[in-house]
Design a protein around this motif. Structure first.
Motif, PDB file in Angstrom:
ATOM      1  N   GLU A   1     114.236  39.254  58.177  1.00  0.00           N
ATOM      2  CA  GLU A   1     113.365  39.601  59.246  1.00  0.00           C
ATOM      3  C   GLU A   1     112.217  38.735  59.766  1.00  0.00           C
ATOM      4  N   ARG A   2     111.576  38.328  58.721  1.00  0.00           N
ATOM      5  CA  ARG A   2     110.286  37.273  59.181  1.00  0.00           C
ATOM      6  C   ARG A   2     110.731  35.861  59.553  1.00  0.00           C
ATOM      7  N   LEU A   3     111.997  35.511  59.468  1.00  0.00           N
ATOM      8  CA  LEU A   3     112.525  34.334  59.970  1.00  0.00           C
ATOM      9  C   LEU A   3     113.011  34.577  61.524  1.00  0.00           C
ATOM     10  N   VAL A   4     113.081  35.695  61.786  1.00  0.00           N
ATOM     11  CA  VAL A   4     113.481  35.745  63.399  1.00  0.00           C
ATOM     12  C   VAL A   4     112.316  36.268  64.005  1.00  0.00           C
ATOM     13  N   VAL A   5     111.924  35.589  65.043  1.00  0.00           N
ATOM     14  CA  VAL A   5     110.579  35.818  65.682  1.00  0.00           C
ATOM     15  C   VAL A   5     111.044  35.864  67.247  1.00  0.00           C
ATOM     16  N   PRO A   6     110.357  37.079  67.848  1.00  0.00           N
ATOM     17  CA  PRO A   6     110.572  37.465  69.317  1.00  0.00           C
ATOM     18  C   PRO A   6     109.588  36.391  70.217  1.00  0.00           C
ATOM     19  N   LEU A   7     110.411  35.967  71.230  1.00  0.00           N
ATOM     20  CA  LEU A   7     109.426  35.129  72.247  1.00  0.00           C
ATOM     21  C   LEU A   7     109.409  35.905  73.586  1.00  0.00           C
ATOM     22  N   THR A   8     108.314  36.152  73.887  1.00  0.00           N
ATOM     23  CA  THR A   8     107.948  36.791  75.286  1.00  0.00           C
ATOM     24  C   THR A   8     107.695  35.733  76.440  1.00  0.00           C
ATOM     25  N   ASP A   9     107.896  36.134  77.578  1.00  0.00           N
ATOM     26  CA  ASP A   9     107.439  35.517  78.730  1.00  0.00           C
ATOM     27  C   ASP A   9     106.128  35.913  79.089  1.00  0.00           C
ATOM     28  N   ARG A  10     105.679  35.315  80.200  1.00  0.00           N
ATOM     29  CA  ARG A  10     104.041  35.746  80.597  1.00  0.00           C
ATOM     30  C   ARG A  10     103.860  37.269  81.058  1.00  0.00           C
ATOM     31  N   HIS A  11     104.969  37.928  81.106  1.00  0.00           N
ATOM     32  CA  HIS A  11     104.890  39.407  81.545  1.00  0.00           C
ATOM     33  C   HIS A  11     105.130  40.057  80.298  1.00  0.00           C
ATOM     34  N   GLY A  12     105.269  39.573  79.123  1.00  0.00           N
ATOM     35  CA  GLY A  12     105.485  40.357  77.763  1.00  0.00           C
ATOM     36  C   GLY A  12     106.780  40.642  77.570  1.00  0.00           C
ATOM     37  N   ALA A  13     107.763  40.414  78.286  1.00  0.00           N
ATOM     38  CA  ALA A  13     109.236  40.767  77.923  1.00  0.00           C
ATOM     39  C   ALA A  13     109.881  39.660  77.119  1.00  0.00           C
ATOM     40  N   VAL A  14     110.476  40.193  76.139  1.00  0.00           N
ATOM     41  CA  VAL A  14     111.168  39.309  75.292  1.00  0.00           C
ATOM     42  C   VAL A  14     112.331  38.678  76.035  1.00  0.00           C
ATOM     43  N   LYS A  15     112.494  37.289  76.030  1.00  0.00           N
ATOM     44  CA  LYS A  15     113.283  36.764  76.588  1.00  0.00           C
ATOM     45  C   LYS A  15     114.325  35.615  75.713  1.00  0.00           C
ATOM     46  N   ALA A  16     113.783  35.745  74.456  1.00  0.00           N
ATOM     47  CA  ALA A  16     114.416  34.622  73.432  1.00  0.00           C
ATOM     48  C   ALA A  16     114.119  35.008  72.001  1.00  0.00           C
ATOM     49  N   TRP A  17     114.909  34.743  71.099  1.00  0.00           N
ATOM     50  CA  TRP A  17     114.539  34.983  69.846  1.00  0.00           C
ATOM     51  C   TRP A  17     114.547  33.583  69.056  1.00  0.00           C
ATOM     52  N   CYS A  18     113.582  33.451  68.205  1.00  0.00           N
ATOM     53  CA  CYS A  18     113.597  32.203  67.463  1.00  0.00           C
ATOM     54  C   CYS A  18     113.876  32.346  66.031  1.00  0.00           C
ATOM     55  N   VAL A  19     114.850  31.448  65.478  1.00  0.00           N
ATOM     56  CA  VAL A  19     115.236  31.553  64.229  1.00  0.00           C
ATOM     57  C   VAL A  19     114.467  30.467  63.619  1.00  0.00           C
ATOM     58  N   ALA A  20     113.337  30.813  62.947  1.00  0.00           N
ATOM     59  CA  ALA A  20     111.988  29.895  62.300  1.00  0.00           C
ATOM     60  C   ALA A  20     112.610  29.534  60.996  1.00  0.00           C
ATOM     61  N   ILE A  21     112.804  28.508  60.592  1.00  0.00           N
ATOM     62  CA  ILE A  21     113.258  27.934  59.144  1.00  0.00           C
ATOM     63  C   ILE A  21     112.454  26.982  58.712  1.00  0.00           C
ATOM     64  N   PRO A  22     111.400  27.163  57.814  1.00  0.00           N
ATOM     65  CA  PRO A  22     110.752  26.070  57.228  1.00  0.00           C
ATOM     66  C   PRO A  22     111.383  25.120  56.549  1.00  0.00           C
ATOM     67  N   PHE A  23     110.850  23.839  56.057  1.00  0.00           N
ATOM     68  CA  PHE A  23     111.242  22.978  55.055  1.00  0.00           C
ATOM     69  C   PHE A  23     111.868  23.755  53.844  1.00  0.00           C
ATOM     70  N   LEU A  24     113.283  23.589  53.486  1.00  0.00           N
ATOM     71  CA  LEU A  24     113.916  24.399  52.483  1.00  0.00           C
ATOM     72  C   LEU A  24     113.963  23.684  51.162  1.00  0.00           C
ATOM     73  N   ARG A  25     113.711  24.203  50.013  1.00  0.00           N
ATOM     74  CA  ARG A  25     113.642  23.572  48.941  1.00  0.00           C
ATOM     75  C   ARG A  25     114.862  24.364  48.145  1.00  0.00           C
ATOM     76  N   PRO A  26     115.361  24.031  47.132  1.00  0.00           N
ATOM     77  CA  PRO A  26     116.674  24.523  46.496  1.00  0.00           C
ATOM     78  C   PRO A  26     116.375  25.987  46.291  1.00  0.00           C
ATOM     79  N   GLY A  27     114.967  26.348  45.810  1.00  0.00           N
ATOM     80  CA  GLY A  27     114.928  27.774  45.448  1.00  0.00           C
ATOM     81  C   GLY A  27     114.760  28.520  46.679  1.00  0.00           C
ATOM     82  N   ASP A  28     114.799  27.978  47.948  1.00  0.00           N
ATOM     83  CA  ASP A  28     114.653  28.727  49.178  1.00  0.00           C
ATOM     84  C   ASP A  28     115.758  29.484  49.738  1.00  0.00           C
ATOM     85  N   VAL A  29     116.862  28.683  49.362  1.00  0.00           N
ATOM     86  CA  VAL A  29     118.389  28.928  50.130  1.00  0.00           C
ATOM     87  C   VAL A  29     119.107  30.204  49.114  1.00  0.00           C
ATOM     88  N   PRO A  30     119.810  30.648  49.705  1.00  0.00           N
ATOM     89  CA  PRO A  30     120.631  31.661  49.045  1.00  0.00           C
ATOM     90  C   PRO A  30     121.817  31.001  48.296  1.00  0.00           C
TER      91      PRO A  30
END
Length: 430
Positions: free
Chosen positions: A121-150
């Protein structure tokens, strides 16, 4: 909806011990004006915000001041930050609750629940336009180390690997994490209103990516360095990548991009046109991707353009004509000299030639004509190495580097260095 993609700020970086706070502030001021002028809806910062994992208080203030000003100038702006390999995930996320209250989402690391499962859930971030409507979803993945991946059941993945094919658990885990996060984002799109896009973020080295010499720290984990572009689902509208400092497409695909660093981080980047990328989304696709070139606040100079003999170099330095400027705006200089042999007074001669000129001497890069004399063996056996004395090795290295016998004064100096620790006192006593 309009996005702006940037990465690899490396706040706090020094160039050969010269502070670059002024240059970073010039970039952040320009970026702030660009966000307003371009009417940007979301700013994506794809890692390496800081140059090291323990940034100075001044560097952190610089970041937080920018985030505060960006939100004040563009109240509807969404900002998403992921950690890079230079960043400390925990330090970057520490002020997260405060930042989220002002429209900034920071993803520093992957979090697992009590059952060991990854919190998608914390890796999927809503992106809104200037009117506050959700127009996109961001899959936000940081730099991954071996312990981070499934952990991946390789036998169950797509029917299992082909017979004899090498399997990389780290690569497979990264691909699985992106697939899982993408699937969650697709669910969000299906439950949302309108035709929403999915945008990915990552900080990694992709297969075929061109590195910048001298300024990028290699990411090498378990023998794996470069990741395949196939880990991004074809349904992704755009992938905002960080780590490589040269702006480029991945696999010649328009929508998979490195924006590159906004500042030259080494003299190897003199010729780069640094930029951020503006992305216009139309429904679930990227309609247009436009580079916005970052003005260079301080120039980098190489004199001469190619290594040259010392007399020529000194003449060019003496003739260097530069406009007056305060110290923090003076260009950085790399001097490139071609030498035939040792030149103990090289720095003194260069500094004398630059006396009074508004330039900062950052680096002297000597290169030598290497002449291997006839009869010098290219390699020695272990038995031969065991029989060599230190002065033998010194003689051979000198011969290999300069193509001549070592001078008597250099041999004497080397012999003095090799004396036992109390040799100097013994000589004084004598």
């Amino acid at each position: 909806m309009r996005l702006l993609h940037t990465s690899d700020w490396h706040l706090g970086q020094t160039l050969h011990n010269f502070d670059r706070t002024h240059e970073h502030q010039c970039f952040l001021d320009w970026l702030l004006e660009t966000i307003v002028a371009e009417q940007v809806d979301a700013l994506l910062i794809a890692g390496d915000i800081f140059d090291n994992s323990n940034p100075s208080a001044a560097s952190q203030r610089q970041l937080y001041r920018f985030l505060q000003q960006a939100r004040a100038r563009a109240p509807q702006l969404d900002i998403v930050i992921v950690a890079g390999n230079h960043d400390s995930p925990g330090r970057l996320e520490a002020p997260g609750p405060l930042l989220e209250a002002h429209g900034t989402k920071v993803v520093g690391h992957v979090v697992r629940g009590a059952d060991g499962g990854i919190d998608l859930e914390r890796l999927v971030v809503p992106l809104t336009d200037r009117h506050g409507a959700v127009k996109a979803w961001c899959v936000a993945i940081p730099f991954l180390r071996p312990g981070d991946v499934p952990r991946v059941d390789l036998a169950a993945e797509d029917g299992g690997p082909a017979a004899g094919a090498p399997v990389d658990a780290y690569l497979s885990g990264i691909a699985l994490l992106y697939r899982q996060a993408y699937a969650l984002a697709r669910t969000r799109c299906a439950n949302g209103a309108g035709n929403q896009a999915i945008v990915a973020m990552g900080h990694c080295h992709m297969v075929g990516g061109d590195s910048s010499p001298d300024s990028e720290r290699r990411i090498l984990i378990g023998g794996t360095e470069a990741l395949p572009s196939s880990m991004f689902d074809p349904g992704i509208a755009y992938a905002a990548l960080g780590h490589l400092h040269l702006a480029q497409k991945v696999g010649k695909q328009e929508h998979l991009r490195y924006c590159g660093s906004p500042l030259p981080l080494s003299f190897a980047e003199i010729g780069y046109q640094h930029q951020v990328l503006r992305i216009d989304l139309d429904g679930d696709k990227a309609k247009e991707i436009v580079p916005l070139h970052v003005p260079r606040a301080v120039e980098l100079l190489r004199v001469p353009a190619q290594p040259a003999p010392l007399t020529q170099v000194i003449a060019e330095l003496v003739g260097l004509d530069l406009p007056d400027a305060p110290l923090h705006e003076q260009p950085y200089l790399e001097v490139r000299v071609l030498l035939d042999g040792p030149e103990p007074s090289l720095r003194a001669q260069v500094e004398a030639a630059l006396e009074g000129k508004p330039v900062r001497l950052a680096k002297i890069e000597p290169s030598r004509r290497v002449v291997t004399a006839a009869g010098v063996d290219a390699a020695l056996s272990l038995d031969q190495l065991a029989q060599l004395q230190p002065d033998d090795i010194f003689r051979r290295l000198w011969q290999q580097r300069f193509g001549d016998d070592a001078p008597a004064d250099q041999l004497a100096a080397f012999a003095e260095l090799m004396l036992p620790g109390d040799g100097a006192r013994d000589r004084e006593a004598a």
